[in-house]
Design an enzyme around this catalytic site. Structure first.
Site, PDB file in Angstrom:
ATOM      1  N   HIS A   1     -62.206  20.981  69.996  1.00  9.86           N
ATOM      2  CA  HIS A   1     -62.022  21.393  68.600  1.00  9.86           C
ATOM      3  C   HIS A   1     -61.756  22.878  68.417  1.00  9.86           C
ATOM      4  O   HIS A   1     -61.489  23.331  67.305  1.00  9.86           O
ATOM      5  CB  HIS A   1     -63.237  20.991  67.755  1.00  9.86           C
ATOM      6  CG  HIS A   1     -64.416  21.888  67.958  1.00  9.86           C
ATOM      7  ND1 HIS A   1     -65.241  21.773  69.035  1.00  9.86           N
ATOM      8  CD2 HIS A   1     -64.877  22.946  67.240  1.00  9.86           C
ATOM      9  CE1 HIS A   1     -66.177  22.700  68.983  1.00  9.86           C
ATOM     10  NE2 HIS A   1     -65.981  23.438  67.898  1.00  9.86           N
TER      11      HIS A   1
HETATM   12  C1  UD1 Z   1     -67.029  25.362  62.943  1.00  8.10           C
HETATM   13  C2  UD1 Z   1     -67.479  26.652  63.619  1.00  8.10           C
HETATM   14  C3  UD1 Z   1     -67.472  26.462  65.130  1.00  8.10           C
HETATM   15  C4  UD1 Z   1     -68.253  25.237  65.547  1.00  8.10           C
HETATM   16  C5  UD1 Z   1     -67.721  24.042  64.793  1.00  8.10           C
HETATM   17  C6  UD1 Z   1     -68.442  22.775  65.143  1.00  8.10           C
HETATM   18  C7  UD1 Z   1     -66.834  28.729  62.421  1.00  8.10           C
HETATM   19  C8  UD1 Z   1     -65.924  29.887  62.446  1.00  8.10           C
HETATM   20  N1  UD1 Z   1     -66.583  27.753  63.333  1.00  8.10           N
HETATM   21  O1  UD1 Z   1     -65.668  25.148  63.327  1.00  8.10           O
HETATM   22  O2  UD1 Z   1     -68.056  27.596  65.728  1.00  8.10           O
HETATM   23  O3  UD1 Z   1     -68.130  25.052  66.933  1.00  8.10           O
HETATM   24  O4  UD1 Z   1     -67.846  24.311  63.400  1.00  8.10           O
HETATM   25  O5  UD1 Z   1     -67.834  21.684  64.536  1.00  8.10           O
HETATM   26  O6  UD1 Z   1     -67.764  28.698  61.643  1.00  8.10           O
HETATM   27  N2  UD1 Z   1     -63.564  19.480  58.243  1.00  8.10           N
HETATM   28  C9  UD1 Z   1     -63.724  18.247  57.668  1.00  8.10           C
HETATM   29  N3  UD1 Z   1     -64.994  17.845  57.380  1.00  8.10           N
HETATM   30  C10 UD1 Z   1     -66.074  18.602  57.635  1.00  8.10           C
HETATM   31  C11 UD1 Z   1     -65.897  19.870  58.204  1.00  8.10           C
HETATM   32  C12 UD1 Z   1     -64.648  20.284  58.512  1.00  8.10           C
HETATM   33  O7  UD1 Z   1     -62.769  17.525  57.422  1.00  8.10           O
HETATM   34  O8  UD1 Z   1     -67.216  18.173  57.335  1.00  8.10           O
HETATM   35  C13 UD1 Z   1     -62.200  19.921  58.608  1.00  8.10           C
HETATM   36  C14 UD1 Z   1     -61.521  20.707  57.512  1.00  8.10           C
HETATM   37  O9  UD1 Z   1     -60.183  20.391  57.549  1.00  8.10           O
HETATM   38  C15 UD1 Z   1     -61.678  22.131  57.946  1.00  8.10           C
HETATM   39  C16 UD1 Z   1     -61.659  22.007  59.460  1.00  8.10           C
HETATM   40  O10 UD1 Z   1     -62.262  20.756  59.739  1.00  8.10           O
HETATM   41  O11 UD1 Z   1     -60.682  22.930  57.440  1.00  8.10           O
HETATM   42  C17 UD1 Z   1     -62.392  23.099  60.157  1.00  8.10           C
HETATM   43  O12 UD1 Z   1     -63.720  23.252  59.639  1.00  8.10           O
HETATM   44  P1  UD1 Z   1     -64.442  24.693  59.699  1.00  8.10           P
HETATM   45  O13 UD1 Z   1     -65.821  24.587  59.176  1.00  8.10           O
HETATM   46  O14 UD1 Z   1     -63.546  25.717  59.113  1.00  8.10           O
HETATM   47  O15 UD1 Z   1     -64.476  25.041  61.224  1.00  8.10           O
HETATM   48  P2  UD1 Z   1     -64.743  24.139  62.521  1.00  8.10           P
HETATM   49  O16 UD1 Z   1     -63.483  24.026  63.294  1.00  8.10           O
HETATM   50  O17 UD1 Z   1     -65.479  22.889  62.198  1.00  8.10           O
END
Ligand code: UD1
Length: 369
Positions: free
Chosen positions: A208
């Site tokens: 991821h």
């Molecule tokens: C975040 C953390 C990362 C951690 C990861 C675990 C930061 C900078 N990164 O990354 O360190 O390893 O979490 O998962 O804080 N999304 C959903 N549903 C959710 C959450 C996210 O659909 O419940 C999708 C959304 O499209 C979002 C994307 O995932 O834009 C990324 O989510 P985000 O919280 O920005 O970062 P992660 O890649 O999950």
């Protein structure tokens, strides 16, 4: 009676298993009033609620409902909402874990309001400032009053950055506290039977990191490598929402479907994932926490990154950090399948008692009459 009021902050999936043992340890102190705050950085049932259920965490006292967005937007929204909460709750301490955007956002608000910050899992460094987490780690550590370390190597990083030695405490790994608490229950989960997989005869993978899944060439190459591995053993791939979107955007679903036995499934809960991890032939990942969990489980781990912020998993554990070159990844996979994978031992203080040590120190130092 002495008292101490603490806000415990969580935001994203890897935070939940780190906070659970701390919440539990704080419950043992009558004088500690704890407030559990969830920023809502992760919000899908399978990325959040399921973990609260699996870990026996209480419902958050405060939910900010921030959701996804750009780094600035997400961090900024958490800060705006958290400042309001701080004014109302007026805690003595704010405790943050890990390195996600919610970690730095809440720390920054707290320190500017004159409230001490406690950082659990401090001092880890990948030395790669293109990783968003690396920036979150460095900045959170700079403004923290208590820095609790999972591994001894982290102390050198902090001293190099000018952090006062008196603020640093090597206490062990709260994520491993959770693993030890839930290991037995996880083993009873029927997930492998449901998937028709045999213990020891499948490969578990997670990807991821933006550096791996946002670049079409790198993402395609990693998926192709996993397709090749699935010719030797079934590959189980619980997919993060970010990765699912990218796989669709780069048109990789067909490749996965055409592979010999490559199973892309929804993200798993904590107990199911732990069961899969403990029973995998090996794990191929870009996660931080999984490098640590596989070390304790004694399961070989191939890390598809150029670096790790958790070097003890390599020097003492089962982890090998190989980058993304398909040749190197396939060679290591082959080695493991021939029974020549890396052995490891459990790192110092990864004994299930890290959270107790942390809360004990906070109580001794901060509780007031
Ligand atoms: C975040 C953390 C990362 C951690 C990861 C675990 C930061 C900078 N990164 O990354 O360190 O390893 O979490 O998962 O804080 N999304 C959903 N549903 C959710 C959450 C996210 O659909 O419940 C999708 C959304 O499209 C979002 C994307 O995932 O834009 C990324 O989510 P985000 O919280 O920005 O970062 P992660 O890649 O999950």
């Amino acid at each position: 009676m002495k008292k101490l009021k603490i806000i415990n902050v969580v935001g994203a999936r890897p935070n939940f298993m780190k906070i659970a043992p701390i919440v539990e340890a704080m419950r043992r102190y009558e004088g500690i009033e704890q407030v559990l705050l969830h920023t809502g950085q992760h919000y899908d049932h399978k990325m959040s609620d399921l973990f609260f259920n699996n870990l026996g965490l209480p419902k958050p006292d405060i939910y900010l409902g921030i959701g996804s967005g750009g780094h600035g937007e997400q961090t900024g929204k958490v800060m705006i909402e958290f400042e309001k909460v701080m004014r109302e709750v007026q805690p003595d301490l704010v405790l943050v874990v890990g390195d996600v955007n919610s970690t730095i956002a809440c720390s920054l608000v707290a320190v500017k309001m004159g409230v001490k910050v406690v950082h659990v899992e401090a001092g880890l460094r990948s030395n790669d400032r293109t990783m968003p987490e690396e920036i979150n780690r460095i900045l959170t550590d700079q403004i923290s009053d208590y820095l609790f370390l999972t591994e001894a190597s982290a102390e050198e990083n902090l001293l190099r950055e000018g952090i006062d030695k008196d603020k640093i405490y090597f206490v062990g790994n709260v994520m491993i506290d959770s693993l030890m608490t839930h290991r037995e229950k996880a083993e009873q989960q029927p997930i492998l039977d449901e998937l028709g997989l045999q213990p020891g005869h499948f490969v578990l993978t997670t990807l991821h990191r933006p550096a791996n899944v946002d670049d079409p060439e790198i993402c395609t190459s990693l998926i192709e490598t996993l397709c090749t591995i699935s010719g030797k053993m079934p590959v189980l791939f619980p997919v993060h929402p970010r990765t699912r979107k990218q796989i669709a955007a780069f048109g990789l679903e067909e490749k996965i479907k055409a592979a010999p036995d490559f199973r892309m499934i929804e993200p798993l809960g904590y107990l199911d994932f732990l069961k899969c991890m403990a029973n995998a032939a090996f794990v191929l990942t870009d996660s931080g926490g999984i490098q640590e969990e596989t070390t304790v489980l004694g399961v070989p781990c191939i890390t598809a990154r150029e670096n790790t912020e958790r070097p003890v998993t390599v020097t003492e554990g089962t982890n090998v950090v190989l980058g993304r070159d398909p040749g190197r990844l396939l060679e290591e996979a082959e080695k493991i399948l021939q029974g020549k994978g890396k052995n490891g031992r459990r790192p110092e203080l990864w004994d299930g008692k890290a959270a107790s040590r942390i809360v004990d120190i906070l109580w001794q130092k901060e509780a007031r009459a």
